[in-house]
Design a protein around this motif. Structure first.
Motif, short mmCIF file in Angstrom:
data_model
loop_
_atom_site.label_atom_id
_atom_site.label_comp_id
_atom_site.label_asym_id
_atom_site.label_seq_id
_atom_site.Cartn_x
_atom_site.Cartn_y
_atom_site.Cartn_z
N ASP A 20 0.83 -1.21 0.00
CA ASP A 20 0.00 0.00 0.00
C ASP A 20 0.87 1.26 0.00
O ASP A 20 0.57 2.23 -0.71
N TYR A 21 1.94 1.25 0.79
CA TYR A 21 2.83 2.41 0.84
C TYR A 21 3.50 2.64 -0.51
O TYR A 21 3.57 3.77 -1.01
N LEU A 22 3.99 1.57 -1.12
CA LEU A 22 4.66 1.70 -2.42
C LEU A 22 3.69 2.15 -3.50
O LEU A 22 4.08 2.87 -4.43
N THR A 23 2.45 1.74 -3.40
CA THR A 23 1.44 2.16 -4.38
C THR A 23 1.30 3.68 -4.40
O THR A 23 1.17 4.29 -5.46
N THR A 24 1.37 4.27 -3.23
CA THR A 24 1.22 5.73 -3.12
C THR A 24 2.53 6.46 -3.36
O THR A 24 2.57 7.50 -4.02
N ASN A 25 3.62 5.91 -2.84
CA ASN A 25 4.89 6.64 -2.82
C ASN A 25 5.96 6.10 -3.76
O ASN A 25 7.03 6.69 -3.88
N LYS A 26 5.68 4.95 -4.41
CA LYS A 26 6.55 4.35 -5.43
C LYS A 26 7.82 3.71 -4.89
O LYS A 26 8.32 2.75 -5.48
N ASP A 54 7.14 -12.76 -5.09
CA ASP A 54 5.72 -12.76 -5.47
C ASP A 54 5.42 -11.81 -6.62
O ASP A 54 4.28 -11.75 -7.10
N GLY A 55 6.43 -11.05 -7.04
CA GLY A 55 6.26 -10.16 -8.17
C GLY A 55 5.63 -8.82 -7.84
O GLY A 55 5.24 -8.06 -8.73
N LEU A 56 5.57 -8.48 -6.54
CA LEU A 56 4.88 -7.25 -6.13
C LEU A 56 5.80 -6.04 -6.12
O LEU A 56 5.32 -4.90 -6.19
N LEU A 57 7.10 -6.25 -6.01
CA LEU A 57 8.03 -5.13 -5.97
C LEU A 57 9.38 -5.57 -6.51
O LEU A 57 9.61 -6.75 -6.79
N GLN A 58 10.27 -4.58 -6.64
CA GLN A 58 11.65 -4.85 -7.02
C GLN A 58 12.55 -4.24 -5.95
O GLN A 58 12.40 -3.06 -5.61
N ARG A 59 13.44 -5.05 -5.41
CA ARG A 59 14.34 -4.51 -4.40
C ARG A 59 15.39 -3.62 -5.04
O ARG A 59 15.86 -3.88 -6.14
N SER A 60 15.70 -2.56 -4.35
CA SER A 60 16.74 -1.64 -4.80
C SER A 60 17.75 -1.50 -3.66
O SER A 60 17.57 -2.07 -2.58
N HIS A 61 18.81 -0.75 -3.90
CA HIS A 61 19.84 -0.57 -2.87
C HIS A 61 19.22 0.12 -1.65
O HIS A 61 18.81 1.28 -1.72
N GLY A 62 19.10 -0.61 -0.55
CA GLY A 62 18.58 -0.03 0.69
C GLY A 62 17.08 0.04 0.78
O GLY A 62 16.55 0.62 1.74
N GLY A 63 16.36 -0.52 -0.18
CA GLY A 63 14.91 -0.43 -0.11
C GLY A 63 14.22 -1.19 -1.22
O GLY A 63 14.68 -2.25 -1.64
N ALA A 64 13.11 -0.63 -1.71
CA ALA A 64 12.34 -1.31 -2.75
C ALA A 64 11.52 -0.29 -3.53
O ALA A 64 11.22 0.81 -3.04
N VAL A 65 11.16 -0.67 -4.76
CA VAL A 65 10.26 0.15 -5.59
C VAL A 65 9.13 -0.73 -6.06
O VAL A 65 9.23 -1.95 -6.15
N LEU A 66 8.00 -0.10 -6.36
CA LEU A 66 6.82 -0.83 -6.81
C LEU A 66 7.06 -1.47 -8.17
O LEU A 66 7.69 -0.88 -9.05
N ASN A 67 6.54 -2.67 -8.35
CA ASN A 67 6.58 -3.34 -9.65
C ASN A 67 5.43 -2.80 -10.50
O ASN A 67 4.27 -3.14 -10.30
N GLU A 68 5.76 -1.94 -11.46
CA GLU A 68 4.73 -1.28 -12.27
C GLU A 68 3.95 -2.26 -13.13
O GLU A 68 2.85 -1.95 -13.60
N ARG A 69 4.50 -3.46 -13.33
CA ARG A 69 3.78 -4.45 -14.15
C ARG A 69 2.49 -4.90 -13.49
O ARG A 69 1.61 -5.46 -14.14
N LEU A 70 2.35 -4.65 -12.18
CA LEU A 70 1.11 -5.00 -11.49
C LEU A 70 -0.09 -4.29 -12.10
O LEU A 70 -1.22 -4.76 -12.02
N PHE A 71 0.17 -3.12 -12.70
CA PHE A 71 -0.92 -2.32 -13.25
C PHE A 71 -1.17 -2.63 -14.72
O PHE A 71 -2.10 -2.09 -15.31
N ALA A 72 -0.33 -3.46 -15.31
CA ALA A 72 -0.49 -3.79 -16.72
C ALA A 72 -1.78 -4.59 -16.92
O ALA A 72 -2.07 -5.52 -16.17
N GLU A 73 -2.53 -4.21 -17.94
CA GLU A 73 -3.80 -4.89 -18.20
C GLU A 73 -4.10 -4.86 -19.70
O GLU A 73 -4.16 -3.78 -20.29
#
Length: 261
Positions: A20-26, A54-73
């Motif tokens: 939910d946090y990544l959805t809002t803040n990326k 699970d394909g929900l995010l991508q880990r980055s250095h020190g954190g994570a970013v949202l997997n934008e493919r979740l919104f692909a339709e």
């Protein structure tokens, strides 16, 4: 057993907060999530690792970013042309559950659209729907009364969504709901790219006596952006012969009736 269940629930709650946090803040960093969730950074990294698997995010250095493919339709027409044989067989099996005199809810989707075409001959049937394609299919069927919610249209699914659609379903109850999903995962439930559409379908589920999921094999072990409901909210699953045998067995072990066509 109870302690293990509580640990699992806490983990799921952390996962939902992170997504939910990544959805809002990326993006988010490990130290921030550790503080917000009141757990160690080691625990956060484990959570991020699992969510990445699970394909929900991508880990980055020190954190994570949202997997934008979740919104692909894909578009409605693109989905309409996929797995046509499987969808038609699933819809035909579902049609056999619908009897004259029932009140049923039909959500959006290409398989549900096929189901609508197969029940035009019913009598004294009431259909509650938020789907423009379903309403269009049933318009003119003499024995079918259609209750179509208001709302604004999602072009990808022809679904009516938003506050108007949700409010239209207050006090409306059905014998059955038949619906589809973009993803079926035991960890994350039944998911869709659209938060607004999930909310409408969830209300249809909550107001139905019997919940029937129409899902072809391509949706198993996939996760989209937003959860419609947990898997255990479903009473019957209708799927095709290519569905993973292990996942079918898990559904049956959970008390869910599975019909394979």
């Amino acid at each position: 057993m109870e302690e293990r269940r509580e640990r699992k629930m806490r983990r799921l709650e952390r996962h939902r907060f992170i997504v939910d946090y990544l959805t809002t803040n990326k993006s988010a960093d490990v130290s921030f999530l550790s503080e917000k969730l009141n757990v160690s950074e080691v625990t956060v990294r484990k959570d991020l690792r699992q969510l990445e698997l699970d394909g929900l995010l991508q880990r980055s250095h020190g954190g994570a970013v949202l997997n934008e493919r979740l919104f692909a339709e894909p578009s409605f027409m693109e989905k309409e042309d996929r797995l046509t044989g499987e969808k038609t067989a699933i819809a035909a099996e579902a049609a056999g559950l619908i009897e004259d005199g029932m009140t049923v809810a039909l959500s959006s989707g290409t398989t549900v659209g096929r189901l609508a075409r197969m029940i035009k001959d019913r009598t004294s049937l009431t259909v509650v729907t938020n789907a423009m394609n379903v309403a269009s299919e049933l318009t003119g069927a003499a024995g079918v009364q259609v209750y179509l919610t208001g709302g604004y249209i999602r072009p990808h699914t022809f679904a009516l969504v938003g506050e108007t659609a949700e409010n239209a379903l207050e006090g409306v109850y059905t014998d059955y709901i038949f619906f589809g999903t973009n993803g079926l995962s035991f960890e994350h439930g039944l998911t869709t790219p659209s938060m607004e559409e999930a909310r409408v379908v969830r209300k249809l589920i909550d107001h139905a006596k019997h919940v029937v999921l129409l899902v072809d094999h391509s949706k198993f072990n996939h996760t989209a952006f937003y959860r419609i409901a947990a898997v255990d909210r479903v009473h019957t699953v209708i799927t095709d012969r290519e569905a993973p045998a292990e996942e079918v067995a898990r559904l049956e072990a959970g008390g869910i009736r599975v019909i394979v066509v």
